[in-house]
Design a protein around this motif. Structure first.
Motif, short mmCIF file in Angstrom:
data_model
loop_
_atom_site.label_atom_id
_atom_site.label_comp_id
_atom_site.label_asym_id
_atom_site.label_seq_id
_atom_site.Cartn_x
_atom_site.Cartn_y
_atom_site.Cartn_z
N THR A 185 -19.75 41.93 19.34
CA THR A 185 -20.90 42.51 20.16
C THR A 185 -21.75 42.87 19.10
O THR A 185 -23.17 42.65 19.35
N VAL A 186 -21.55 43.45 18.13
CA VAL A 186 -22.40 44.06 16.70
C VAL A 186 -23.39 42.71 16.55
O VAL A 186 -24.52 42.83 16.40
N GLN A 187 -22.60 41.59 16.36
CA GLN A 187 -23.37 40.45 15.82
C GLN A 187 -24.36 40.04 17.00
O GLN A 187 -25.31 39.64 16.48
N ALA A 188 -23.83 39.64 18.11
CA ALA A 188 -24.68 39.36 19.36
C ALA A 188 -25.99 40.07 19.48
O ALA A 188 -27.03 39.74 19.61
N CYS A 189 -25.67 41.53 19.40
CA CYS A 189 -26.88 42.39 19.53
C CYS A 189 -27.77 42.26 18.39
O CYS A 189 -29.05 42.56 18.69
N GLY A 190 -27.33 42.15 17.35
CA GLY A 190 -28.00 41.94 15.90
C GLY A 190 -28.88 40.66 16.14
O GLY A 190 -30.17 40.85 15.97
N PHE A 191 -28.31 39.61 16.60
CA PHE A 191 -29.25 38.61 16.99
C PHE A 191 -30.27 38.68 17.88
O PHE A 191 -31.31 38.37 17.93
N ARG A 192 -29.88 39.51 18.98
CA ARG A 192 -30.74 39.74 20.00
C ARG A 192 -31.89 40.50 19.79
O ARG A 192 -33.14 40.33 20.07
N ASP A 193 -31.56 41.74 18.93
CA ASP A 193 -32.48 42.70 18.58
C ASP A 193 -33.56 41.98 17.56
O ASP A 193 -34.80 42.39 17.36
N ASN A 194 -33.35 40.73 17.14
CA ASN A 194 -34.35 40.01 16.04
C ASN A 194 -34.80 38.66 16.77
O ASN A 194 -35.40 38.09 15.98
N TYR A 195 -34.21 38.38 17.81
CA TYR A 195 -34.62 37.07 18.46
C TYR A 195 -36.06 36.94 18.59
O TYR A 195 -36.47 35.85 18.40
N ASP A 196 -36.85 37.81 18.74
CA ASP A 196 -38.30 37.54 19.13
C ASP A 196 -38.94 37.17 17.55
O ASP A 196 -39.65 36.13 17.40
N ASP A 197 -38.53 37.78 16.84
CA ASP A 197 -38.83 37.34 15.06
C ASP A 197 -38.33 35.99 14.82
O ASP A 197 -39.00 35.23 14.09
N PHE A 198 -36.96 35.60 15.20
CA PHE A 198 -36.56 34.43 14.84
C PHE A 198 -37.61 33.19 15.68
O PHE A 198 -37.89 32.30 15.08
N LEU A 199 -37.84 33.40 16.91
CA LEU A 199 -38.69 32.81 17.66
C LEU A 199 -40.14 32.41 17.16
O LEU A 199 -40.54 31.34 16.92
#
Length: 149
Positions: free
Chosen positions: A47-61
């Protein structure tokens, strides 16, 4: 066979959280991607990992990078996990561990726990980085480091 830096991601298909068939060629070879394997939906490190990717998703995109999470959980579990934590990226179901085996993701703790491995794949589909750690958030920070450099 274990995929490593310099290898090209093989073609694969899997069901996504909506139950639709995802074909790797829809992304791999067209844009960069972070592909991460994790043990189980709705567990602490996952969950921590998924939420970390979620929180940075816009930057990745913004950097042209898609995020794809893969575990052996079924479509329903992925759907609940994505809804509960508002996960905007692709989650793929790998119930028979075919993708895990295709990538050569090792098991941990005497083979009892599915491994946690993240791959950064460039626009051509070539692996540029492989990160293996049980600590979920470390995967997010390693991908951020890789992309900011």
């Amino acid at each position: 066979m274990k995929l490593k830096v310099g290898d090209v991601i093989p073609k694969f298909t899997a069901k996504d959280a909506s139950g639709n068939l995802f074909e790797s060629v829809s992304i791999i070879g067209k844009k960069a991607a972070i592909i991460y394997f994790y043990p189980k939906d709705d567990t602490s490190q996952c969950t921590v990992q998924a939420c970390g990717f979620r929180d940075n998703y816009d930057d990745f995109l913004k950097l042209g990078v898609e995020v794809i999470g893969i575990s052996s959980d079924d479509v329903d579990s992925h759907q609940e996990f994505a809804k509960k934590y508002n996960l905007p990226f692709i989650l793929l179901s790998d119930p028979d561990k075919a993708l895990r085996n295709l990538f050569g993701v090792p098991s941990k703790i005497f083979g009892l726990l599915p491994g946690r491995v993240t791959y950064f794949v460039d626009k051509q589909g070539m692996i540029q980085m492989v990160f293996d750690s049980l600590l979920g958030m470390k995967h997010v920070s390693k991908m951020i480091e890789k992309l900011i450099k």
